[in-house]
Design a protein around this motif. Structure first.
Motif, short mmCIF file in Angstrom:
data_model
loop_
_atom_site.label_atom_id
_atom_site.label_comp_id
_atom_site.label_asym_id
_atom_site.label_seq_id
_atom_site.Cartn_x
_atom_site.Cartn_y
_atom_site.Cartn_z
N HIS A 125 0.81 -1.21 0.00
CA HIS A 125 0.00 0.00 0.00
C HIS A 125 0.85 1.27 0.00
O HIS A 125 0.30 2.37 -0.06
CB HIS A 125 -0.95 -0.01 1.19
CG HIS A 125 -2.10 -0.96 1.01
ND1 HIS A 125 -2.27 -2.07 1.80
CD2 HIS A 125 -3.10 -0.99 0.09
CE1 HIS A 125 -3.34 -2.72 1.40
NE2 HIS A 125 -3.85 -2.10 0.36
N ARG A 140 0.59 0.97 -4.01
CA ARG A 140 -0.76 0.88 -4.57
C ARG A 140 -1.75 1.32 -3.51
O ARG A 140 -1.53 1.12 -2.33
CB ARG A 140 -1.09 -0.56 -4.97
CG ARG A 140 -0.20 -1.16 -6.04
CD ARG A 140 -0.54 -0.60 -7.42
NE ARG A 140 0.17 -1.33 -8.46
CZ ARG A 140 1.40 -1.07 -8.88
NH1 ARG A 140 2.08 -0.08 -8.30
NH2 ARG A 140 1.96 -1.76 -9.85
N SER A 142 -5.69 1.16 -1.83
CA SER A 142 -6.86 0.31 -1.67
C SER A 142 -7.97 1.16 -1.09
O SER A 142 -7.71 2.08 -0.29
CB SER A 142 -6.59 -0.87 -0.74
OG SER A 142 -5.81 -1.86 -1.36
N GLN A 197 -13.34 -5.44 6.84
CA GLN A 197 -13.38 -5.64 5.39
C GLN A 197 -14.68 -6.31 4.97
O GLN A 197 -15.28 -5.97 3.94
CB GLN A 197 -12.18 -6.50 4.94
CG GLN A 197 -10.84 -5.80 4.98
CD GLN A 197 -10.61 -4.90 3.78
OE1 GLN A 197 -11.52 -4.61 3.00
NE2 GLN A 197 -9.38 -4.44 3.63
N ASP A 216 -5.56 -9.80 -5.64
CA ASP A 216 -4.59 -9.33 -6.64
C ASP A 216 -3.23 -9.99 -6.52
O ASP A 216 -2.29 -9.62 -7.24
CB ASP A 216 -4.43 -7.81 -6.54
CG ASP A 216 -5.70 -7.08 -6.91
OD1 ASP A 216 -6.35 -7.49 -7.90
OD2 ASP A 216 -6.06 -6.10 -6.23
#
Length: 269
Positions: free
Chosen positions: A153, A156, A158, A209, A228
């Motif tokens: 993270h 990338r 989220s 989540q 992913d």
């Protein structure tokens, strides 16, 4: 709740012999998870480890577990929101591992501002203060290793993790700046970027989540956390510790200002 599991090969045991005798290392968030694995691995290599965490019981367990290793582990109970104390604690260290972190999964419009502030304080401002406290000694001896536990993270984003993603992206920039400034002084600074690691921090994300994505908790691992990743398993804390250790070796002296990913192929997409 038990820790999430996934099929896949087990992590290999440590196989590299490293001698860090005479070196002092500081590891934050050392009472559990990645921090504990790093503290134990550095002590196994002979380092004198200052284990920093606010969880006194976890630190006591770590110290007991480290007994008999070539190096030593000393417990330092410290809340990293006390930034002055954090900077003081880093004085005189040869190796600094910025690992401490926290997580909250919420949409931005529901994210508590006070928690956002705390996440940025612990995961970005405290590493800055720790680096600031460690550099005079490192510069003075012409050698130092800074390893910042970032994340996939840090590379990338989220959804629902605005504070964590912002902190990790900031840590990447801080680490690169430290690398540029430290190069002339024999000091390297790098990030280690794991995917989801088998730790209590990941375990605690499952319920949040599930609620955020509207799916059952048992589906979070495959449908969210590992969606992913080419390798469908969690990273083990000991695997991350081996990467951290390697960046502290003499053989890694030309590696600086970079991010070492352990993400199972996530960022290959």
């Amino acid at each position: 709740m038990t820790a999430p599991t996934a099929s896949g090969p087990a992590a290999a045991p440590p196989s590299v012999t490293v001698d860090l005798g005479g070196r002092t290392a500081l590891v934050t968030g050392a009472a559990g998870g990645i921090g504990r694995a790093c503290a134990l691995r550095l002590a196994a290599a002979g380092a004198k480890v200052r284990a920093v965490d606010r969880a006194a019981d976890g630190l006591a367990e770590l110290v007991e577990r480290a007994s008999g290793l070539p190096g030593t582990v000393e417990a330092h109970v410290l809340d990293l929101t006390d930034l002055d104390a954090a900077e003081t604690a880093a004085a005189g260290t040869d190796i600094l591992v910025n690992n401490a972190g926290l997580q909250l999964v919420r949409p931005i419009e529901e994210f508590p501002p006070d928690v956002f502030h705390t996440v940025l304080t612990v995961m970005l401002e405290a590493p800055f203060r720790l680096i600031r406290g460690a550099l005079p000694h490192m510069y003075g001896q012409g050698w130092g290793r800074i390893v910042n536990l970032s994340s996939v993270h840090g590379l990338r984003a989220s959804a629902y993790k605005s504070a964590y993603v912002a902190a990790k992206h900031g840590l990447e920039g801080l680490s690169k700046t430290a690398a540029l400034e430290g190069a002339a002084h024999g000091v390297t600074s790098n990030c280690v970027n794991p995917g989801y690691v088998r730790t209590p921090l990941v375990e605690r994300q499952v319920a949040d989540q599930a609620a955020a994505h509207g799916i059952p908790p048992e589906a979070v691992l495959t449908d969210v956390l590992l969606k992913d990743s080419a390798l469908k398993r969690l990273v083990e804390p000991e695997e991350v510790a081996e990467a951290v250790l390697y960046l502290c070796t003499p053989q890694a002296s030309f590696i600086t200002g970079t991010s070492l990913t352990l993400d199972g192929g996530w960022t290959a997409h």
